[in-house]
Design an enzyme around this catalytic site. Structure first.
Site, PDB file in Angstrom:
ATOM      1  N   THR A   1       0.798  -1.254  -0.049  1.00 19.52           N
ATOM      2  CA  THR A   1      -0.175  -0.111  -0.015  1.00 19.52           C
ATOM      3  C   THR A   1       0.679   1.232  -0.057  1.00 19.52           C
ATOM      4  O   THR A   1       0.776   2.251  -0.979  1.00 19.52           O
ATOM      5  CB  THR A   1      -0.888  -0.021   1.212  1.00 19.52           C
ATOM      6  OG1 THR A   1      -1.728  -0.986   1.079  1.00 19.52           O
ATOM      7  CG2 THR A   1      -1.871   1.039   1.390  1.00 19.52           C
TER       8      THR A   1
ATOM      9  N   GLY B   1       4.581   2.357  11.506  1.00 21.94           N
ATOM     10  CA  GLY B   1       4.639   1.095  12.307  1.00 21.94           C
ATOM     11  C   GLY B   1       5.880   0.796  13.306  1.00 21.94           C
ATOM     12  O   GLY B   1       5.615   0.086  13.887  1.00 21.94           O
TER      13      GLY B   1
ATOM     14  N   SER C   1       2.845   7.782  11.388  1.00 26.33           N
ATOM     15  CA  SER C   1       1.707   7.072  10.831  1.00 26.33           C
ATOM     16  C   SER C   1       0.737   7.897  10.220  1.00 26.33           C
ATOM     17  O   SER C   1       0.582   9.153  10.239  1.00 26.33           O
ATOM     18  CB  SER C   1       0.937   6.047  12.006  1.00 26.33           C
ATOM     19  OG  SER C   1       0.273   7.087  13.011  1.00 26.33           O
ATOM     20  N   CYS C   2      -0.190   7.442   9.473  1.00 25.72           N
ATOM     21  CA  CYS C   2      -1.327   8.230   8.760  1.00 25.72           C
ATOM     22  C   CYS C   2      -1.894   9.034   9.842  1.00 25.72           C
ATOM     23  O   CYS C   2      -2.387  10.245   9.602  1.00 25.72           O
ATOM     24  CB  CYS C   2      -1.926   7.239   8.093  1.00 25.72           C
ATOM     25  SG  CYS C   2      -2.585   5.774   8.920  1.00 25.72           S
ATOM     26  N   ASN C   3      -2.320   8.459  10.987  1.00 24.97           N
ATOM     27  CA  ASN C   3      -3.235   9.097  12.009  1.00 24.97           C
ATOM     28  C   ASN C   3      -2.412  10.247  12.542  1.00 24.97           C
ATOM     29  O   ASN C   3      -2.827  11.362  12.697  1.00 24.97           O
ATOM     30  CB  ASN C   3      -3.698   8.030  13.073  1.00 24.97           C
ATOM     31  CG  ASN C   3      -4.806   7.217  12.711  1.00 24.97           C
ATOM     32  OD1 ASN C   3      -5.927   7.941  12.404  1.00 24.97           O
ATOM     33  ND2 ASN C   3      -4.932   5.960  12.668  1.00 24.97           N
TER      34      ASN C   3
ATOM     35  N   ARG D   1     -10.202   3.168  10.319  1.00 21.25           N
ATOM     36  CA  ARG D   1     -10.598   2.221   9.391  1.00 21.25           C
ATOM     37  C   ARG D   1     -10.158   0.718   9.982  1.00 21.25           C
ATOM     38  O   ARG D   1      -9.311   0.692  10.337  1.00 21.25           O
ATOM     39  CB  ARG D   1     -10.496   2.567   8.066  1.00 21.25           C
ATOM     40  CG  ARG D   1      -8.809   2.673   7.952  1.00 21.25           C
ATOM     41  CD  ARG D   1      -8.416   1.175   7.241  1.00 21.25           C
ATOM     42  NE  ARG D   1      -7.092   1.166   7.049  1.00 21.25           N
ATOM     43  CZ  ARG D   1      -5.963   0.993   7.858  1.00 21.25           C
ATOM     44  NH1 ARG D   1      -6.388   0.608   9.223  1.00 21.25           N
ATOM     45  NH2 ARG D   1      -4.790   0.872   7.633  1.00 21.25           N
TER      46      ARG D   1
ATOM     47  N   GLY E   1      -1.398   9.861  21.049  1.00 21.38           N
ATOM     48  CA  GLY E   1      -0.897  11.095  21.750  1.00 21.38           C
ATOM     49  C   GLY E   1       0.441  11.159  21.765  1.00 21.38           C
ATOM     50  O   GLY E   1       1.044  12.156  21.323  1.00 21.38           O
TER      51      GLY E   1
ATOM     52  N   HIS F   1      -9.770   6.962   7.785  1.00 20.78           N
ATOM     53  CA  HIS F   1     -10.048   7.394   9.385  1.00 20.78           C
ATOM     54  C   HIS F   1     -10.664   8.527   9.541  1.00 20.78           C
ATOM     55  O   HIS F   1     -10.615   9.700   8.755  1.00 20.78           O
ATOM     56  CB  HIS F   1      -8.505   7.528  10.131  1.00 20.78           C
ATOM     57  CG  HIS F   1      -7.573   6.274   9.884  1.00 20.78           C
ATOM     58  ND1 HIS F   1      -8.135   5.101  10.330  1.00 20.78           N
ATOM     59  CD2 HIS F   1      -6.241   6.276   9.447  1.00 20.78           C
ATOM     60  CE1 HIS F   1      -6.884   4.382  10.235  1.00 20.78           C
ATOM     61  NE2 HIS F   1      -5.977   4.995   9.586  1.00 20.78           N
TER      62      HIS F   1
ATOM     63  N   GLN G   1      -5.600   7.131   4.748  1.00 19.86           N
ATOM     64  CA  GLN G   1      -4.716   6.216   5.504  1.00 19.86           C
ATOM     65  C   GLN G   1      -3.597   5.727   4.177  1.00 19.86           C
ATOM     66  O   GLN G   1      -2.468   5.355   4.813  1.00 19.86           O
ATOM     67  CB  GLN G   1      -5.205   5.098   6.146  1.00 19.86           C
ATOM     68  CG  GLN G   1      -5.591   4.125   5.684  1.00 19.86           C
ATOM     69  CD  GLN G   1      -7.372   4.014   4.971  1.00 19.86           C
ATOM     70  OE1 GLN G   1      -7.581   4.974   5.255  1.00 19.86           O
ATOM     71  NE2 GLN G   1      -7.445   3.201   4.054  1.00 19.86           N
TER      72      GLN G   1
END
Length: 334
Positions: free
Chosen positions: A12, A111, A140-142, A167, A193, A217, A298
């Protein structure tokens, strides 16, 4: 001089990073790695991208299918200046000794734990921290999504509380779920956080849930303010923040489905939405509290960060020159 780039892992994130590298005039994609000759490996070969086996142990898989590889990861490392490690979480840390032995710079993904690298990175927040570094972690994406918007209002923020509605799986992932449940992350606060704090110094606590969707997300964010701020101020700030877009429910954007359809309508590869989507109507101020809701694609929001990280590590450009160059090459709207 073009920076020679290898991508270890072509899933991905890896295939999107590889594509993005090919769009840069100061970088050259040397090759990618795969563990098996699946459809992604064949597609890479069709595109003229040299495919390497991720290690010697995987070569028989390719030989069995008559798929000729260009060598192994070790061979690729001999030809590149930097490797973007896009392997599954935890594998990057195991690969790091290979990169160190080869004397090759490396970028890791979110990750991995923060201590795998010298700095955790989001371009608009801490580009300068990655200048000349050998090992950088793109968060990360978030975390990228949170940092993009929070860094823009950081001077006003006293304490941040955010709920992450994650997601369940990427669209092509049939191994993860749930498909008929809402799964809370019962470790409170969640790890998001502290991950934000590896990039910017801010007080933040987060909670997280996994829901049965594959598209994006969603973050529900509440910020306690230490300085006065109006709704119009926030709208103006976000409108002038790179890689953040405002979407209006009144114009039909009432869910993540319409936002992804917007990305499809842009005719971008894999319907990438590199920008963080903030619902304009969700921006509100009550007393000293700011509220807003944002969505994160994401699969793609971290891609421009990988490109900017390469430039920072080789000191090819300053922060805004790199961001503008990356944005233009990928068609990022602002």
């Amino acid at each position: 001089m073009k920076v020679k780039v290898g991508v270890n892992g072509y899933g991905t994130i890896g295939k999107r990073v590889a594509y993005a590298v090919t769009k840069q005039d100061d970088m050259e994609l040397i090759g990618i790695t795969k563990t098996k000759p699946d459809f992604e490996a064949y597609r890479a070969k069709e595109l003229g991208i040299p495919v390497y086996a991720a290690s010697e142990e995987f070569i028989p898989r390719f030989e069995k299918e008559g798929f000729e590889v260009a060598g192994t990861l070790n061979d690729l490392l001999e030809k590149v200046d930097i490797i973007v490690d896009a392997t599954p979480g935890g594998i990057g840390a195991k690969n790091k000794p290979l990169y160190e032995k080869a004397g090759v710079k490396a970028i890791f993904q979110g990750g991995e734990k923060a201590d795998v690298a010298e700095v955790s990175f989001v371009a608009q927040a801490n580009y300068e921290a990655a200048l000349g570094k050998n090992y950088v972690r793109v968060v990360s994406c978030n975390t990228t999504g949170l940092v993009r918007t929070l860094s823009a209002i950081r001077e006003y923020a006293d304490y941040v509380y955010a709920v992450m509605i994650r997601r369940a799986a990427d669209p092509n992932d049939t191994k993860r779920g749930p498909i008929n449940a809402i799964k809370p992350t019962v470790e409170v606060p969640s790890h998001h956080g502290p991950d934000v704090q590896t990039v910017i110094p801010i007080n933040i606590e987060t909670m997280a849930f996994v829901v049965p969707t594959t598209l994006m997300h969603v973050h529900s964010v509440m910020v306690e303010l230490k300085k006065p701020l109006t709704k119009d101020d926030v709208i103006d700030i976000f409108e002038n923040t790179t890689r953040v877009l405002l979407f209006e429910k009144e114009k039909g954007f009432d869910s993540t489905a319409q936002i992804i359809e917007f990305a499809r309508d842009l005719h971008r590869e894999w319907n990438n939405l590199y920008e963080i989507a903030v619902w304009k109507e969700s921006i509100n101020i009550k007393g000293n509290r700011l509220f807003y809701i944002q969505a994160v694609h994401q699969e793609s929001d971290v891609i421009p960060e990988n490109i900017d990280a390469i430039r920072a590590m080789f000191e090819l450009a300053d922060k805004w020159d790199s961001i503008k160059k990356t944005n233009k090459s990928l068609g990022i709207l602002k």
